[in-house]
Design an enzyme around this catalytic site. Sequence first.
Site, PDB file in Angstrom:
ATOM      1  N   TYR A  55      -1.846  -0.698  10.140  1.00 57.96           N
ATOM      2  CA  TYR A  55      -2.028  -0.839   8.551  1.00 57.96           C
ATOM      3  C   TYR A  55      -0.469  -0.506   7.978  1.00 57.96           C
ATOM      4  O   TYR A  55      -0.195  -1.009   7.385  1.00 57.96           O
ATOM      5  CB  TYR A  55      -2.939  -0.213   8.009  1.00 57.96           C
ATOM      6  N   SER A  90       1.016  -1.188  -0.049  1.00 58.93           N
ATOM      7  CA  SER A  90       0.044   0.147   0.042  1.00 58.93           C
ATOM      8  C   SER A  90       0.934   1.289  -0.203  1.00 58.93           C
ATOM      9  O   SER A  90       2.121   1.291   0.640  1.00 58.93           O
ATOM     10  CB  SER A  90      -1.066   0.108   1.170  1.00 58.93           C
TER      11      SER A  90
HETATM   12  N1  LIG Z   1      -8.918  -1.032  -1.773  1.00 58.84           N
HETATM   13  C1  LIG Z   1      -7.728  -0.363  -1.401  1.00 58.84           C
HETATM   14  O1  LIG Z   1      -7.869   1.011  -1.542  1.00 58.84           O
HETATM   15  C2  LIG Z   1      -6.519  -0.835  -1.327  1.00 58.84           C
HETATM   16  C3  LIG Z   1      -5.316   0.035  -1.281  1.00 58.84           C
HETATM   17  C4  LIG Z   1      -3.898  -0.300  -1.040  1.00 58.84           C
HETATM   18  C5  LIG Z   1      -3.838  -1.755  -0.878  1.00 58.84           C
HETATM   19  N2  LIG Z   1      -5.022  -2.438  -0.699  1.00 58.84           N
HETATM   20  C6  LIG Z   1      -4.695  -3.765  -0.609  1.00 58.84           C
HETATM   21  O2  LIG Z   1      -5.045  -4.633  -1.525  1.00 58.84           O
HETATM   22  C7  LIG Z   1      -5.361  -5.903  -0.900  1.00 58.84           C
HETATM   23  C8  LIG Z   1      -7.020  -6.222  -1.479  1.00 58.84           C
HETATM   24  O3  LIG Z   1      -7.554  -5.395  -1.141  1.00 58.84           O
HETATM   25  P1  LIG Z   1      -9.177  -5.229  -1.409  1.00 58.84           P
HETATM   26  O4  LIG Z   1      -9.475  -3.468  -1.527  1.00 58.84           O
HETATM   27  O5  LIG Z   1      -9.469  -5.694  -2.629  1.00 58.84           O
HETATM   28  O6  LIG Z   1      -9.923  -6.226  -0.210  1.00 58.84           O
HETATM   29  P2  LIG Z   1     -11.458  -6.578  -0.464  1.00 58.84           P
HETATM   30  O7  LIG Z   1     -12.285  -5.973  -1.278  1.00 58.84           O
HETATM   31  O8  LIG Z   1     -11.783  -6.678   1.103  1.00 58.84           O
HETATM   32  O9  LIG Z   1     -11.234  -8.014  -0.736  1.00 58.84           O
HETATM   33  C9  LIG Z   1     -10.284  -9.049  -0.065  1.00 58.84           C
HETATM   34  C10 LIG Z   1     -10.278 -10.193  -0.641  1.00 58.84           C
HETATM   35  O10 LIG Z   1      -9.433 -11.200   0.376  1.00 58.84           O
HETATM   36  C11 LIG Z   1      -9.980 -12.082   0.824  1.00 58.84           C
HETATM   37  N3  LIG Z   1      -9.627 -12.268   2.311  1.00 58.84           N
HETATM   38  C12 LIG Z   1     -10.081 -11.110   3.230  1.00 58.84           C
HETATM   39  N4  LIG Z   1      -9.518 -11.762   4.354  1.00 58.84           N
HETATM   40  C13 LIG Z   1      -8.719 -12.958   4.286  1.00 58.84           C
HETATM   41  C14 LIG Z   1      -8.164 -13.856   4.858  1.00 58.84           C
HETATM   42  N5  LIG Z   1      -8.197 -13.552   6.318  1.00 58.84           N
HETATM   43  N6  LIG Z   1      -7.882 -14.886   4.364  1.00 58.84           N
HETATM   44  C15 LIG Z   1      -7.622 -15.093   2.954  1.00 58.84           C
HETATM   45  N7  LIG Z   1      -8.347 -14.273   2.103  1.00 58.84           N
HETATM   46  C16 LIG Z   1      -9.058 -12.963   2.719  1.00 58.84           C
HETATM   47  C17 LIG Z   1     -11.587 -11.963   0.743  1.00 58.84           C
HETATM   48  O11 LIG Z   1     -12.328 -13.010   0.438  1.00 58.84           O
HETATM   49  P3  LIG Z   1     -13.421 -13.637   1.666  1.00 58.84           P
HETATM   50  O12 LIG Z   1     -14.395 -12.667   1.494  1.00 58.84           O
HETATM   51  O13 LIG Z   1     -13.428 -15.049   1.135  1.00 58.84           O
HETATM   52  O14 LIG Z   1     -12.605 -13.416   2.742  1.00 58.84           O
HETATM   53  C18 LIG Z   1     -11.555 -11.069  -0.707  1.00 58.84           C
HETATM   54  O15 LIG Z   1     -11.526 -11.823  -1.654  1.00 58.84           O
HETATM   55  C19 LIG Z   1      -5.267  -6.088   0.369  1.00 58.84           C
HETATM   56  O16 LIG Z   1      -3.754  -6.734   0.565  1.00 58.84           O
HETATM   57  C20 LIG Z   1      -5.126  -4.264   0.608  1.00 58.84           C
HETATM   58  O17 LIG Z   1      -4.380  -4.202   1.920  1.00 58.84           O
HETATM   59  C21 LIG Z   1      -6.173  -2.060  -1.071  1.00 58.84           C
END
Ligand SMILES: NC(=O)c1ccc[n+]([C@@H]2O[C@H](COP(=O)([O-])OP(=O)(O)OC[C@H]3O[C@@H](n4cnc5c(N)ncnc54)[C@H](OP(=O)(O)O)[C@@H]3O)[C@@H](O)[C@H]2O)c1
Length: 246
Positions: free
Chosen positions: A155, A141
């Site tokens: 975080y 991130s």
């Molecule tokens: N969105 C942003 O603004 C942003 C910005 C910077 C970095 N990121 C990073 O990008 C990554 C993905 O974020 P996202 O925004 O796509 O999140 P999201 O919409 O919450 O999706 C998270 C995904 O990860 C899975 N997941 C959650 N907890 C888990 C666990 N304990 N074990 C295995 N799978 C798990 C969820 O599946 P289930 O529902 O089956 O648990 C879902 O498929 C993360 O590492 C986040 O920190 C996001």
Amino acid sequence: MATLAGKSAIVTGASRGIGAAIAKRLAKEGAAVAITYSSSPDRAQAVVDGIVKDGGKAIAIKADAADQAAVREAVQKAAKEFGKIDILVNNAGVLALGTIADYPADDFERALSINVKSVFTAVQEALRHMPDGGRIITIGSVNSERMPFQGGSIYALTKGAVASFTKGLARDLGERKITVNNIQPGPVDTEANPASGAFAEVMLGLLAMKRYAHADEIAAMTAYLAGPEAGYITGASLLIDGGFAA
Ligand SMILES: NC(=O)c1ccc[n+]([C@@H]2O[C@H](COP(=O)([O-])OP(=O)(O)OC[C@H]3O[C@@H](n4cnc5c(N)ncnc54)[C@H](OP(=O)(O)O)[C@@H]3O)[C@@H](O)[C@H]2O)c1
């Protein structure tokens, strides 16, 4: 021509959001893809079905990233299914927010397990099945470099950890021509951080580009790093943040 034809990949946390976009994009480039999820089997299956419908190869594996034995087993299952793992994408992560004074120790431990320990575990196990020339990509991130609001210390700590882990790994694996990189998105429109959410106004004020990223944009960068043209990029933390850190 498909840039990842003959390659196999595992993407953690890919039942929705950024992980799902990455899985679909790697499959579109020709890779066989295993995805993991923790609590959304139907949505994980929908991602797999979509890939298969488009002529690709995919499987879904339940593995809570907080459970290191489950993470190790998921990587083993993917390797058994496809015979090898060329590409590991560590995407599963949680947005751990709260002020330090009363941040629960259990929540801290959980954030470390999902955002950091699972990356160590998946990398260690994937390397046992990864041919020379493989790719390790982590979704970190921009908050490892800039945390411009309160409540993000935990975080930022976890995302800083994977950024520095990336550098050490790159040194360790260069002789095997395995590249290791860390993608650092700014705000991406997902369920974890919706572009229409209460926090969006604060976010938009911090961006040079006055919009959230689409998950597909993060997937495109991942596909590039996974592909044959990115063989000289390693140890890098690459921002894709709409100018958040500028
Ligand atoms: N969105 C942003 O603004 C942003 C910005 C910077 C970095 N990121 C990073 O990008 C990554 C993905 O974020 P996202 O925004 O796509 O999140 P999201 O919409 O919450 O999706 C998270 C995904 O990860 C899975 N997941 C959650 N907890 C888990 C666990 N304990 N074990 C295995 N799978 C798990 C969820 O599946 P289930 O529902 O089956 O648990 C879902 O498929 C993360 O590492 C986040 O920190 C996001």
